[in-house]
Design an enzyme around this catalytic site. Sequence first.
Site, PDB file in Angstrom:
ATOM      1  N   ASP A   1      82.113-103.578 -23.014  1.00 51.61           N
ATOM      2  CA  ASP A   1      82.631-102.241 -23.272  1.00 51.61           C
ATOM      3  C   ASP A   1      82.757-101.984 -24.774  1.00 51.61           C
ATOM      4  OD1 ASP A   1      84.052 -99.765 -22.234  1.00 51.61           O
ATOM      5  OD2 ASP A   1      85.627-100.617 -23.488  1.00 51.61           O
TER       6      ASP A   1
ATOM      7  N   ARG B   1      80.524-100.767 -30.133  1.00 54.74           N
ATOM      8  CA  ARG B   1      80.533-100.169 -31.469  1.00 54.74           C
ATOM      9  C   ARG B   1      81.746-100.629 -32.274  1.00 54.74           C
ATOM     10  NH1 ARG B   1      80.599 -93.936 -31.056  1.00 54.74           N
ATOM     11  NH2 ARG B   1      81.405 -94.209 -33.166  1.00 54.74           N
TER      12      ARG B   1
ATOM     13  N   GLU C   1      77.636-101.555 -24.315  1.00 48.72           N
ATOM     14  CA  GLU C   1      77.762-100.096 -24.342  1.00 48.72           C
ATOM     15  C   GLU C   1      77.872 -99.654 -25.800  1.00 48.72           C
ATOM     16  OE1 GLU C   1      80.883 -96.578 -22.981  1.00 48.72           O
ATOM     17  OE2 GLU C   1      81.551 -98.509 -23.778  1.00 48.72           O
TER      18      GLU C   1
ATOM     19  N   TRP D   1      77.441 -96.476 -27.649  1.00 49.24           N
ATOM     20  CA  TRP D   1      77.278 -95.045 -27.376  1.00 49.24           C
ATOM     21  C   TRP D   1      77.763 -94.255 -28.583  1.00 49.24           C
ATOM     22  CZ3 TRP D   1      80.242 -92.102 -22.875  1.00 49.24           C
ATOM     23  CH2 TRP D   1      79.807 -90.777 -22.832  1.00 49.24           C
TER      24      TRP D   1
ATOM     25  N   SER E   1      76.598 -90.398 -31.013  1.00 46.74           N
ATOM     26  CA  SER E   1      75.939 -89.109 -30.883  1.00 46.74           C
ATOM     27  C   SER E   1      74.490 -89.160 -31.336  1.00 46.74           C
ATOM     28  CB  SER E   1      76.697 -88.064 -31.709  1.00 46.74           C
ATOM     29  OG  SER E   1      76.040 -86.819 -31.659  1.00 46.74           O
TER      30      SER E   1
ATOM     31  N   GLN F   1      67.532 -96.619 -33.606  1.00 50.67           N
ATOM     32  CA  GLN F   1      67.571 -97.716 -34.558  1.00 50.67           C
ATOM     33  C   GLN F   1      68.972 -98.322 -34.642  1.00 50.67           C
ATOM     34  OE1 GLN F   1      64.833 -99.095 -36.407  1.00 50.67           O
ATOM     35  NE2 GLN F   1      66.433-100.661 -36.508  1.00 50.67           N
TER      36      GLN F   1
ATOM     37  N   LYS G   1      54.827 -92.821 -27.925  1.00 47.65           N
ATOM     38  CA  LYS G   1      55.505 -93.821 -27.106  1.00 47.65           C
ATOM     39  C   LYS G   1      56.786 -93.231 -26.534  1.00 47.65           C
ATOM     40  CE  LYS G   1      53.806 -97.833 -29.653  1.00 47.65           C
ATOM     41  NZ  LYS G   1      54.197 -99.074 -30.359  1.00 47.65           N
TER      42      LYS G   1
ATOM     43  N   TRP H   1      60.760 -99.053 -28.058  1.00 46.38           N
ATOM     44  CA  TRP H   1      60.712-100.012 -29.154  1.00 46.38           C
ATOM     45  C   TRP H   1      60.993-101.444 -28.715  1.00 46.38           C
ATOM     46  CZ3 TRP H   1      63.639 -97.429 -33.873  1.00 46.38           C
ATOM     47  CH2 TRP H   1      62.791 -96.468 -34.443  1.00 46.38           C
TER      48      TRP H   1
ATOM     49  N   ASP I   1      81.617 -92.824 -17.087  1.00 46.25           N
ATOM     50  CA  ASP I   1      82.076 -91.976 -18.185  1.00 46.25           C
ATOM     51  C   ASP I   1      81.350 -90.641 -18.214  1.00 46.25           C
ATOM     52  OD1 ASP I   1      84.050 -93.579 -19.481  1.00 46.25           O
ATOM     53  OD2 ASP I   1      82.471 -94.850 -20.279  1.00 46.25           O
TER      54      ASP I   1
ATOM     55  N   TRP J   1      51.966 -91.722  -7.962  1.00 45.22           N
ATOM     56  CA  TRP J   1      50.752 -92.223  -7.313  1.00 45.22           C
ATOM     57  C   TRP J   1      50.680 -93.734  -7.512  1.00 45.22           C
ATOM     58  CZ3 TRP J   1      51.213 -87.987 -10.339  1.00 45.22           C
ATOM     59  CH2 TRP J   1      50.774 -86.746  -9.865  1.00 45.22           C
TER      60      TRP J   1
END
Length: 889
Positions: free
Chosen positions: A667, A670, A692, A694, A696, A713, A755, A762, A775, A886
């Site tokens: 969790d 960051r 996680e 997350w 913006s 990145q 891509k 990447w 969330d 397909w």
Amino acid sequence: MSSVAVEPLLRYHRRTEVSGLRKVANPCCSSSSLNCSRQKLFHRGKCKLPPFVIRASSSSSSSSSSTALAETFESSGDVFFRHSFPVTQTEKVEGKIFVRVDQENGKGNWHLTVGCSLPGKWILHWGVSYVNDIGSEWDQPPKHMRPSGSVPVKNYAIETPLKKPSGDDPFYEVKIDIDPKSAIAAINFVLKDEETGAWYQHKGRDFKVPLVDYLLEDGTVFGSNSFVRPFFSNILLKPETDSTREPDDVKREDQKVEGIYEEQPITKHIAIENSVTVSVRKCPETSKNILYLETDLPEVVVHWGVCRDDAKNWETPPGPHPPETVIFKEKALRTLLQPKEDGRGCSGLFTLEEGLAGFLFVLKLNDNTWLKCKGNDFYVPLSNSSILHSESGQEHFKDAAASVKALDQNQGSDTAFTNEIIKEIRNLVSGISSDNSRKVKTKEAQESILQEIEKLAAEAYSIFRSSIPTFKEEVVLEEELEQAPPKKSSGTGSGYEIVLQGFNWESHKSGRWYMELKEKAEDIASLGFTVVWLPPPTESVSPEGYMPKDLYNLNSRYGNIYELKELVGKLHELGIKVLGDAVLNHRCAQYQNQNGIWNIFGGRLNWDDRAVVADDPHFQGRGNKSSGDNFHAAPNIDHSQDFVRKDIKGWMRWLREEIGYDGWRLDFVRGFWGGYVKDYMDATSPYFAVGEYWDSLSYTYGEMDHNQDAHRQRIIDWINATSGSAGAFDVTTKGVLHAALERCEYWRLADEKGKPPGVVGWWPSRAVTFVENHDTGSTQGHWRFPGGKEMQGYAYILTHPGTPAVFFDHVYSSNYRSEIAALLAFRNRHKLHCRSIVQISKAARDVYAAIIDEKVAVKIGPGHFEPPNGPRKWSPALEGRDYKIWESS
């Protein structure tokens, strides 16, 4: 959260005084060079000097020459090297924060305005205190009080971006309406700069605007028997009293309020981004190297030399040298660059003899400020094979070669898939190494190939060091297993995982969620899921589990420890791996310190406030500064402390052994450095792990940018920090799918290189793709997927590379179950995996189409697409609203 526009910092540059500069010589090749066929390109045809000659004359002629030189190098076809080096310098700037409380035109509603004079991505992190609300410093304000753009932070605060008002006002500010009749007792806030992560408080404490007993001019009471007065400010009062009365005799009831205004000085270190661009070409007549250097810095001295081999030992080359050049201690040269004609930076021209390996330099702004390239000297190769001999090219090439060698020696775990990677790397290496290839390939093309080699090398190495065979099982004798030393796990599984998030935001309410999920275990297995992600298991202040308290207490709102073990055992019987949701960034305290702050922990891990980071604005930690972003509802844990890491590793190992978790969902990663995650993964050897991360995406004027490279990145950087020991949720892909499906802009699903535009484009083996989670969806709905288009999202993630994760509600609380089941069966039948190869066939306004592993074709969107029949015949396999799949026969 939408991005906040930031005005560039206005600054001036003082002219650098360079003492002792003298002219050494004018750069000149030879007299024959005057007949150079390219001289007509120089200075728009007006100057007869060849493009590699510059004379020390007036500044205006130098400027004109620099402009012409730039044009010449741009137009010359024989430029074999051109590269822009980013350079960053840090400046300290001073500004002020202001707080103002007033009425519009002296009448009407009251407003609290908070502003800052420095540019930046400023966020007001604020909350309110209510009258008679004991024990709660922060609560969320009523919705009508929140300015536009505000985002709730859990259930206790609001974050509102500051904006620059129109006109010449230099302040960034936000205005909050205050209702005089509300029950709000105070407004609390801190100011955050998102660019640097710094928090600004008042003398180490939150800003506080209490509401105390002052009357408004109309005689009414402001607030509940109160008025606004910051604890750090003197309120501007207008007493209406007899001048003969002493100040102490003035009654508060007689004071009339004009308003308040208070300023507080702040300082901020900002990064100034500049660049240096170097171009190199050969003079066709003399074969000398002509090097053109330009920068957007206003004035700079280049401290430079040359080298003759890969050892990069500095030498001073023989003349001629550029104007404004001096010799420095017989070891280097110093050249003052000439200002450009347009005033935007400066430039210089250097003529260098044959036989040199490279050009070395650093930039000198003044006696105390030197700029380098990532801590090293700038290096410019002086040969046509510039990419391969450049520092970055050599590193890519060595990494690729090392990975190939390592895989060749790894006979025990060599599989068909690793053989395919080896083959692809060898083809790329041999292609870029060949003389013919170097002659025809542009720098951009070679860089692209080297990037591909680097990514393949990373993939190959991760397979090489993994103890888990990638796509096959190996029989190991029990005796050998006992004697074999323990191996680290890569945390990336087999590549064929399909994850089910086994809960939603409301699952805790039943009080027996573990047992409910156990009853669904056989159904989950029959659908084809191979991994189930369970909710946080520990005692928690919040019932959902994301505010953990005593980590070793596994009696939660989802069930008790025995029920959790039963559930995990049942899933294991069915061959399903289980992920535990580990909340490592923050932890709720059991006790208060001497200041009444909740930062003392109890239970088996009875940490004190040394375990809390020092820059958390609410919890007065005595640890080191945070290595990530703070989570403001609970104390942020300082993972740099040895005792903290030791305890966390012990707890996670205990969960693996006692409960039987096979891996982790991590969790809010960051909040702390990915290197600590690597430590935890090495200690627990998970089968699969995902973080996680997350934040913006990139937006311009409220519209999502097509290029989301910076966003993905940042996720890649976190994965790299973990040394690839964990994957990450592909938030970029989710965001791009939002914009593409909601706006019918399916061209967004291909990046500028054709891509997939997310992490899956990447580093697919580390990308966990998803449409919704607890969330973003469920009853929280923080970032809900475009309604009615969820199956297009699943058609994408369940046919593409990456590890797909399916949300519980979409299987058990919607009408999508049968379609998702068909997609799951299709993915398993065709053995699509996290490293499957995508060839995008079409990315237009109303349709996206791709071929995966040359055996599956998929299109999403209302537009038309049919896979071309050639050597393969395509048969429809699945179809739904605005998607069709397909399979190759």
